[in-house]
Scaffold this active site. Structure first.
Site, PDB file in Angstrom:
ATOM      1  N   ASP A   3       0.833  -1.210   0.000  1.00  0.00           N
ATOM      2  CA  ASP A   3       0.000   0.000   0.000  1.00  0.00           C
ATOM      3  C   ASP A   3       0.864   1.256   0.000  1.00  0.00           C
ATOM      4  O   ASP A   3       1.981   1.248   0.522  1.00  0.00           O
ATOM      5  CB  ASP A   3      -0.922  -0.024   1.234  1.00  0.00           C
ATOM      6  CG  ASP A   3      -2.068   0.958   1.090  1.00  0.00           C
ATOM      7  OD1 ASP A   3      -2.409   1.319  -0.063  1.00  0.00           O
ATOM      8  OD2 ASP A   3      -2.627   1.379   2.120  1.00  0.00           O
ATOM      9  N   HIS A  39       2.096   3.542  -9.136  1.00  0.00           N
ATOM     10  CA  HIS A  39       1.793   2.139  -9.474  1.00  0.00           C
ATOM     11  C   HIS A  39       2.894   1.537 -10.352  1.00  0.00           C
ATOM     12  O   HIS A  39       3.244   0.371 -10.220  1.00  0.00           O
ATOM     13  CB  HIS A  39       0.454   2.046 -10.210  1.00  0.00           C
ATOM     14  CG  HIS A  39      -0.712   2.397  -9.332  1.00  0.00           C
ATOM     15  ND1 HIS A  39      -0.841   1.932  -8.052  1.00  0.00           N
ATOM     16  CD2 HIS A  39      -1.819   3.159  -9.559  1.00  0.00           C
ATOM     17  CE1 HIS A  39      -1.966   2.401  -7.519  1.00  0.00           C
ATOM     18  NE2 HIS A  39      -2.572   3.149  -8.411  1.00  0.00           N
ATOM     19  N   LEU A  79      10.069 -21.360  -4.738  1.00  0.00           N
ATOM     20  CA  LEU A  79       9.217 -20.347  -4.101  1.00  0.00           C
ATOM     21  C   LEU A  79       7.825 -20.435  -4.724  1.00  0.00           C
ATOM     22  O   LEU A  79       7.707 -20.517  -5.951  1.00  0.00           O
ATOM     23  CB  LEU A  79       9.803 -18.941  -4.340  1.00  0.00           C
ATOM     24  CG  LEU A  79       8.943 -17.747  -3.917  1.00  0.00           C
ATOM     25  CD1 LEU A  79       8.837 -17.655  -2.392  1.00  0.00           C
ATOM     26  CD2 LEU A  79       9.527 -16.432  -4.464  1.00  0.00           C
TER      27      LEU A  79
END
Ligand code: IPE
Ligand code: IPE
Ligand code: MG
Length: 256
Positions: A33, A50, A144
């Site tokens: 965020d 962004h 992963l």
């Protein structure tokens, strides 16, 4: 074979000592965020936040590989984010496509299994297609597991899971009594994964914003005011060190 940087190399680079392997979280979840505020502080459009924020994702997957974290779940776009201005939504969607085009090959080479969690039916057919191909390509990788939450809501996931289970009961494959926590977990979007040990939120808000509600029942929380585009290896290490000192009781009395 994935290249991991050694602890001495990390110290050389001014990069912190890490907790012992057995004190590292197995699964880290991150609420990315603060992109909009990061851009605003610099007099830039939100889209610039962004753009830089999306580029940070690659760095974080690499840090997880370096540290030996096995599962990473990142919140990129919530189900509630669909209500943002269409221009911002479109920009984010185009960045997700670009991310898939640019990064999946390398993730695959690094033995990362890539998955998207969320209500994919809201995404454009071409984005859905790219996601499916990326998931298929990387499905057998083991170093992963990287879940990217797009069009994701925790309440929506619980509802979707409940509906699938209800249909199984309706078809006679299950009885209501067989539905317990273990079974429920197997029907979640990402399947039967261990729950997050550590949830990191950047941007300083003290809330979970509908992320992984079922899964974070006993997850340790770590919140930093650092805005997502500024988050890096130093902040990640701080979170891991803090986590290593937590006493997890799961309702019991361990550690007293
Ligand atoms: C997080 O950054 C990214 C998304 C939710 C898509 P924000 O866009 O929420 O940035 P802030 O919180 O407004 O600064
Ligand atoms: C949470 O951030 C969602 C993502 C980071 C993708 P928001 O910016 O949407 O959360 P709120 O609105 O501040 O709770
Ligand atoms: Mg926000």
């Amino acid at each position: 074979m994935t290249k991991r940087i050694t602890e001495s190399k990390m110290k050389e680079e001014g990069l912190i000592s890490l907790p012992d392997k057995n004190e590292l979280p197995q699964h880290v979840a991150i609420i990315m965020d603060g992109n909009g505020r990061w851009a605003k502080k610099r007099g830039l459009p939100r889209s610039e936040g962004h753009r830089v924020g999306m580029e940070k994702i690659r760095k974080i997957t690499q840090i997880c590989l370096d540290f030996g974290i096995k599962i990473l779940t990142m919140y990129a776009f919530s189900y509630q984010n669909w209500k943002r201005p269409i221009k911002e939504v479109n920009f984010l969607m185009s960045r997700f496509k670009r991310y898939l085009d640019k990064e999946i090959r390398e993730l695959n080479e690094k033995k990362v299994r890539f998955q998207v969690i969320g209500r994919a039916e809201k995404l454009s057919p071409s984005l859905q297609d790219k996601i499916k191909r990326a998931m298929r390509l990387t499905k057998d990788n083991k170093d992963l597991i990287f879940n990217l939450a797009i069009s994701y809501g925790g309440q929506e996931e619980i509802l979707d899971t409940a509906k699938v289970l209800a249909r199984e009961v309706q078809r006679g494959y299950l009885t209501p009594e067989e539905i317990d926590k273990n079974l429920f977990r197997q029907y979640l979007y990402a399947g039967d994964l261990p729950y997050p040990d550590l949830l990191v939120r950047t941007g300083g808000e003290y809330r979970v914003s509908n992320f992984l509600l079922w899964q974070i029942a006993y997850t340790e929380l770590w919140i930093t005011p650092v805005l997502w585009p500024d988050f890096g290896r130093k902040e990640f290490s701080d979170a891991l060190k803090d986590y290593a000192n937590r006493v997890r009781r799961f309702g019991g009395t361990k550690g007293e």
